[in-house]
Design an enzyme around this catalytic site. Sequence first.
Site, PDB file in Angstrom:
ATOM      1  N   ASP A 145       2.230  -4.410   2.310  1.00 13.56           N
ATOM      2  CA  ASP A 145       2.068  -3.166   1.553  1.00 13.56           C
ATOM      3  C   ASP A 145       2.374  -1.948   2.420  1.00 13.56           C
ATOM      4  O   ASP A 145       2.349  -2.020   3.639  1.00 13.56           O
ATOM      5  CB  ASP A 145       0.612  -3.046   1.078  1.00 13.56           C
ATOM      6  CG  ASP A 145       0.425  -3.611  -0.313  1.00 13.56           C
ATOM      7  OD1 ASP A 145       1.422  -4.012  -0.928  1.00 13.56           O
ATOM      8  OD2 ASP A 145      -0.730  -3.646  -0.772  1.00 13.56           O
ATOM      9  N   LYS A 186       3.768  -0.022  -2.773  1.00  8.79           N
ATOM     10  CA  LYS A 186       3.744   0.700  -4.055  1.00  8.79           C
ATOM     11  C   LYS A 186       2.700   1.809  -4.003  1.00  8.79           C
ATOM     12  O   LYS A 186       1.660   1.738  -4.625  1.00  8.79           O
ATOM     13  CB  LYS A 186       3.520  -0.218  -5.233  1.00  8.79           C
ATOM     14  CG  LYS A 186       2.415  -1.212  -5.075  1.00  8.79           C
ATOM     15  CD  LYS A 186       2.347  -2.058  -6.321  1.00  8.79           C
ATOM     16  CE  LYS A 186       1.131  -2.916  -6.307  1.00  8.79           C
ATOM     17  NZ  LYS A 186      -0.099  -2.173  -6.100  1.00  8.79           N
ATOM     18  N   MET A 220      -8.538   7.414  -3.060  1.00  6.66           N
ATOM     19  CA  MET A 220      -7.469   7.953  -3.919  1.00  6.66           C
ATOM     20  C   MET A 220      -7.890   9.269  -4.568  1.00  6.66           C
ATOM     21  O   MET A 220      -7.610   9.522  -5.740  1.00  6.66           O
ATOM     22  CB  MET A 220      -7.077   6.924  -4.997  1.00  6.66           C
ATOM     23  CG  MET A 220      -6.385   5.717  -4.395  1.00  6.66           C
ATOM     24  SD  MET A 220      -6.035   4.432  -5.584  1.00  6.66           S
ATOM     25  CE  MET A 220      -7.469   3.380  -5.383  1.00  6.66           C
TER      26      MET A 220
HETATM   27  N1  SAH Z   1      -7.769  -1.817  -0.091  1.00  4.08           N
HETATM   28  C1  SAH Z   1      -7.787  -0.542   0.577  1.00  4.08           C
HETATM   29  C2  SAH Z   1      -7.740   0.623  -0.392  1.00  4.08           C
HETATM   30  C3  SAH Z   1      -6.441   0.718  -1.173  1.00  4.08           C
HETATM   31  S1  SAH Z   1      -6.426   2.075  -2.271  1.00  4.08           S
HETATM   32  C4  SAH Z   1      -9.010  -0.467   1.482  1.00  4.08           C
HETATM   33  O1  SAH Z   1      -9.889  -1.322   1.376  1.00  4.08           O
HETATM   34  O2  SAH Z   1      -9.078   0.418   2.311  1.00  4.08           O
HETATM   35  C5  SAH Z   1      -5.568   3.290  -1.304  1.00  4.08           C
HETATM   36  C6  SAH Z   1      -6.537   4.372  -0.857  1.00  4.08           C
HETATM   37  O3  SAH Z   1      -7.292   3.885   0.242  1.00  4.08           O
HETATM   38  C7  SAH Z   1      -5.889   5.628  -0.366  1.00  4.08           C
HETATM   39  O4  SAH Z   1      -5.541   6.495  -1.427  1.00  4.08           O
HETATM   40  C8  SAH Z   1      -6.989   6.206   0.487  1.00  4.08           C
HETATM   41  O5  SAH Z   1      -7.983   6.806  -0.320  1.00  4.08           O
HETATM   42  C9  SAH Z   1      -7.582   4.957   1.101  1.00  4.08           C
HETATM   43  N2  SAH Z   1      -7.027   4.659   2.434  1.00  4.08           N
HETATM   44  C10 SAH Z   1      -6.352   3.568   2.792  1.00  4.08           C
HETATM   45  N3  SAH Z   1      -6.065   3.596   4.114  1.00  4.08           N
HETATM   46  C11 SAH Z   1      -6.585   4.741   4.586  1.00  4.08           C
HETATM   47  C12 SAH Z   1      -6.665   5.351   5.865  1.00  4.08           C
HETATM   48  N4  SAH Z   1      -6.129   4.787   6.963  1.00  4.08           N
HETATM   49  N5  SAH Z   1      -7.297   6.545   5.972  1.00  4.08           N
HETATM   50  C13 SAH Z   1      -7.873   7.128   4.919  1.00  4.08           C
HETATM   51  N6  SAH Z   1      -7.844   6.596   3.684  1.00  4.08           N
HETATM   52  C14 SAH Z   1      -7.211   5.425   3.514  1.00  4.08           C
END
Ligand code: SAH
Length: 246
Positions: free
Chosen positions: A35, A56, A168
């Site tokens: 991803d 995506k 998000m």
């Molecule tokens: N499965 C992922 C979340 C996916 S949804 C998890 O458990 O972290 C995608 C959202 O995750 C982004 O819009 C943001 O809000 C958050 N996100 C993912 N990686 C991030 C990072 N390194 N720093 C801050 N927010 C992050």
Amino acid sequence: MHAKVWLVGAGPGDPELLTLKAVRALRQAQVVMIDDLVNPALLEHCPQARVIAVGKRGGCRSTPQAFIQRLMLRHARQGRCVVRLKGGDPCIFGRGGEEALWLQGYGIEVEVVNGITAGLAGATQCGIPLTLRGVSRGVTLVTAHTQDDSELNWAGLAQGGTTLVVYMGVARLEEIRQGLLSAGMPGDTPVSMIENASLPNQRECRSQLQRMGSDAHAFGLRSPAILVIGEVVGHAAQQTLQQLAS
Ligand code: SAH
């Protein structure tokens, strides 16, 4: 080695925040589907695998979900060991649950490997304890982005007495602010907005509920970012100042 799909959490970005089990899966993989939010540095664990980028990001060029699922199914049916590497934890806003059920419906063996979700890592990197005795007795992970644009249960979130961690949320700061304020959350509730958590380019914007939109704008907050909303944010600041003073 046999046909199987591993849904593997890549963690928030720091390559050291990967589990040993994730590394084991990557070493076995013949196909790795990666991803957007996954740090490409993790691919050092699977030099033998064919890597397919299936990013995506919301609002950007995207690979349709149905296509990704069919691709996983096809490779697994051809007897390959497939790793689907997802940012953070696969089952926290990562569609891991849906993908596992769908693949199992076709008789494919699926194993999910936890990753450290961005909300936990971001808070920790900024010195924020998500629970703290006498301050917050729980954590609520919530996405601001719903499939059908339905409203979140603001009253439940504002009055639940837990720390809120919003995923998000960058494009919806105003709705979040308004929703929580109108549900009775105090305007001076401390907020931390953490961009690129655990990566070298991590940035944090400290604010308060009532002015988080304008502060984020002035700061230039960009996705990916998480929001931590709750009194624990204020406690982290005090602790850090005390530590600095001592
Ligand atoms: N499965 C992922 C979340 C996916 S949804 C998890 O458990 O972290 C995608 C959202 O995750 C982004 O819009 C943001 O809000 C958050 N996100 C993912 N990686 C991030 C990072 N390194 N720093 C801050 N927010 C992050």
